[in-house]
Design a protein around this motif. Structure first.
Motif, mmCIF file in Angstrom:
data_model
loop_
_atom_site.group_PDB
_atom_site.id
_atom_site.type_symbol
_atom_site.label_atom_id
_atom_site.label_comp_id
_atom_site.label_asym_id
_atom_site.label_seq_id
_atom_site.Cartn_x
_atom_site.Cartn_y
_atom_site.Cartn_z
ATOM 1 N N UNK A 1 -25.485 0.598 21.873
ATOM 2 C CA UNK A 1 -24.145 0.412 21.352
ATOM 3 C C UNK A 1 -23.199 0.047 22.485
ATOM 4 N N UNK A 2 -22.470 -1.061 22.424
ATOM 5 C CA UNK A 2 -21.618 -1.460 23.520
ATOM 6 C C UNK A 2 -20.370 -0.618 23.669
ATOM 7 N N UNK A 3 -19.967 0.069 22.644
ATOM 8 C CA UNK A 3 -18.692 0.795 22.712
ATOM 9 C C UNK A 3 -18.736 2.045 21.883
ATOM 10 N N UNK A 4 -17.995 3.063 22.352
ATOM 11 C CA UNK A 4 -17.901 4.293 21.589
ATOM 12 C C UNK A 4 -16.575 4.403 20.870
ATOM 13 N N UNK A 5 -15.837 3.334 20.768
ATOM 14 C CA UNK A 5 -14.487 3.433 20.201
ATOM 15 C C UNK A 5 -14.244 2.415 19.103
ATOM 16 N N UNK A 6 -15.259 2.201 18.241
ATOM 17 C CA UNK A 6 -15.095 1.243 17.161
ATOM 18 C C UNK A 6 -14.186 1.838 16.095
ATOM 19 N N UNK A 7 -13.136 1.121 15.757
ATOM 20 C CA UNK A 7 -12.161 1.607 14.784
ATOM 21 C C UNK A 7 -11.295 0.465 14.335
ATOM 22 N N UNK A 8 -10.826 0.494 13.075
ATOM 23 C CA UNK A 8 -9.904 -0.555 12.627
ATOM 24 C C UNK A 8 -8.551 -0.461 13.320
ATOM 25 N N UNK A 9 -8.229 0.684 13.918
ATOM 26 C CA UNK A 9 -6.979 0.816 14.652
ATOM 27 C C UNK A 9 -7.066 0.073 15.974
ATOM 28 N N UNK A 10 -5.909 -0.404 16.470
ATOM 29 C CA UNK A 10 -5.876 -0.989 17.794
ATOM 30 C C UNK A 10 -6.109 0.074 18.839
ATOM 31 N N UNK A 11 -6.443 -0.360 20.061
ATOM 32 C CA UNK A 11 -6.776 0.585 21.125
ATOM 33 C C UNK A 11 -5.652 1.576 21.372
ATOM 34 N N UNK A 12 -4.413 1.071 21.499
ATOM 35 C CA UNK A 12 -3.292 1.962 21.785
ATOM 36 C C UNK A 12 -3.065 2.936 20.631
ATOM 37 N N UNK A 13 -3.104 2.418 19.391
ATOM 38 C CA UNK A 13 -2.925 3.293 18.237
ATOM 39 C C UNK A 13 -4.033 4.336 18.162
ATOM 40 N N UNK A 14 -5.242 3.925 18.526
ATOM 41 C CA UNK A 14 -6.382 4.835 18.491
ATOM 42 C C UNK A 14 -6.207 5.966 19.489
ATOM 43 N N UNK A 15 -5.760 5.630 20.696
ATOM 44 C CA UNK A 15 -5.523 6.654 21.711
ATOM 45 C C UNK A 15 -4.456 7.640 21.255
ATOM 46 N N UNK A 16 -3.384 7.117 20.688
ATOM 47 C CA UNK A 16 -2.295 7.972 20.212
ATOM 48 C C UNK A 16 -2.793 8.896 19.106
ATOM 49 N N UNK A 17 -3.549 8.342 18.159
ATOM 50 C CA UNK A 17 -4.058 9.135 17.043
ATOM 51 C C UNK A 17 -5.047 10.196 17.519
ATOM 52 N N UNK A 18 -5.911 9.820 18.474
ATOM 53 C CA UNK A 18 -6.897 10.771 18.990
ATOM 54 C C UNK A 18 -6.208 11.911 19.739
ATOM 55 N N UNK A 19 -5.188 11.587 20.537
ATOM 56 C CA UNK A 19 -4.485 12.638 21.268
ATOM 57 C C UNK A 19 -3.739 13.558 20.299
ATOM 58 N N UNK A 20 -3.164 12.968 19.260
ATOM 59 C CA UNK A 20 -2.469 13.776 18.253
ATOM 60 C C UNK A 20 -3.434 14.751 17.581
ATOM 61 N N UNK A 21 -4.637 14.268 17.250
ATOM 62 C CA UNK A 21 -5.633 15.138 16.632
ATOM 63 C C UNK A 21 -6.065 16.246 17.587
ATOM 64 N N UNK A 22 -6.180 15.911 18.868
ATOM 65 C CA UNK A 22 -6.522 16.924 19.866
ATOM 66 C C UNK A 22 -5.463 18.021 19.900
ATOM 67 N N UNK A 23 -4.194 17.622 19.913
ATOM 68 C CA UNK A 23 -3.111 18.603 19.942
ATOM 69 C C UNK A 23 -3.081 19.428 18.661
ATOM 70 N N UNK A 24 -3.396 18.803 17.539
ATOM 71 C CA UNK A 24 -3.473 19.546 16.270
ATOM 72 C C UNK A 24 -4.557 20.631 16.357
ATOM 73 N N UNK A 25 -5.703 20.266 16.958
ATOM 74 C CA UNK A 25 -6.796 21.234 17.085
ATOM 75 C C UNK A 25 -6.432 22.353 18.054
#
Length: 290
Positions: free
Chosen positions: A2-26
């Motif tokens: 697999x070439x990448x571990x970050x496949x998502x319909x979100x853009x890279x910046x949006x993905x980072x923001x969403x992932x960090x938000x989920x981390x803070x929620x946890x």
């Protein structure tokens, strides 16, 4: 592979923001268990290597937290804390320890194998009663994170989100050990699950971490009662997958991760050199330094 571990319909910046938000929620959900929680994985690597001069931009779709059962209180139950924060078990994988928030962003809760309790062949959930065996997943290689970590501020990436949590974050040596186990185990047993970005994370760590400091911490970990065995094995993986040369499996993967955006040949050569340098430094440390 697999070439990448970050496949998502979100853009890279949006993905980072969403992932960090989920981390803070946890982290917020597990606030009462703060002493037992350590940030690991890509989020921790990015927190520790902000200045790394690499071509591949930061990108992750998930967050990983190590749970130290020795510090885990009986209440609140991990599963109850997560569900009360609107997380729910990942319905697609059905694996223990895999949670997603209402937006579908994953957060994985993992317990080092050495502290996961009894488990037969194929057991995946950690046995840390009274918490549910579905709440966390057992994983080899995370033991070092329970030894090599320090408290950092973890802030939201969304300008409208002012949250900042002070939490334990795994150190570079511990992150190196964990990533090497992930790569090594997949290379030996399930090569189809190898992800080039994981190897590039090794490159990012080696570029950012001073060799002598990394070596000193790795050697200290090899002598630790909890982390020793997995750290020694990680050094073997480092030697085989990276230090063996630019054509070694890990070196090639790290280079391939920069195809189209960087210099794959340079990365493969560099990560091999840095790995060999680190292995040499580990082997040459005098007993008194250990």
């Amino acid at each position: 592979m697999n070439p990448s571990g970050a496949d998502s319909p979100l853009g890279r910046e949006d993905l980072l923001v969403a992932a960090r938000s989920a981390l803070l929620d946890a982290l917020e959900a597990l606030e009462a268990q703060r002493d037992a929680v350590i940030v690991i994985g890509a989020q921790a690597i990015y927190l520790r290597t902000k200045a790394s001069p690499v071509a591949l931009a930061e990108a992750t779709k998930d967050s990983d937290l190590a749970i130290d059962p020795r510090e885990l209180a009986e209440d609140p139950k991990v599963e109850e804390a997560m569900t009360s924060a609107r997380f729910y078990p990942n319905p697609f994988s059905n694996n223990p320890g895999e949670w997603v928030n209402p937006a579908g962003i994953p957060v994985d809760l993992m317990v080092p194998e050495a502290l996961s309790g009894p488990g037969g062949a194929g057991a995946r959930g950690a046995r840390i009663p009274p918490h549910s065996r579905r709440a966390t997943r057992r994983a080899v290689g995370l033991e070092a994170a329970l030894v090599d970590n320090s408290v950092l501020d973890v802030a939201a990436l969304d300008p409208s989100d002012s949250r900042v949590y002070r939490v334990h974050v795994a150190g570079l040596a511990a992150l190196l050990v964990a990533k090497l186990h992930k790569l090594g185990e997949r290379a030996l047993g399930n090569p189809d699950r190898l992800v080039d970005k994981d190897a590039h994370d090794i490159y990012r760590i080696l570029v950012d971490g001073p060799t002598v400091e990394l070596a000193t911490t790795v050697v200290r970990l090899t002598e630790d009662e909890l982390a020793g065995r997995v750290t020694i094995k990680a050094v073997e993986y480092l030697r085989e997958l990276f230090a063996a040369g630019p054509d070694a499996t890990g070196s090639e993967m790290a280079g391939r991760a920069e195809e189209g955006i960087g210099d794959p040949a340079f990365v493969s050569q560099s990560v091999s050199f840095l790995a060999a340098d680190l292995v040499k430094a580990i082997e040459e440390l005098p007993p008194v330094a250990k």
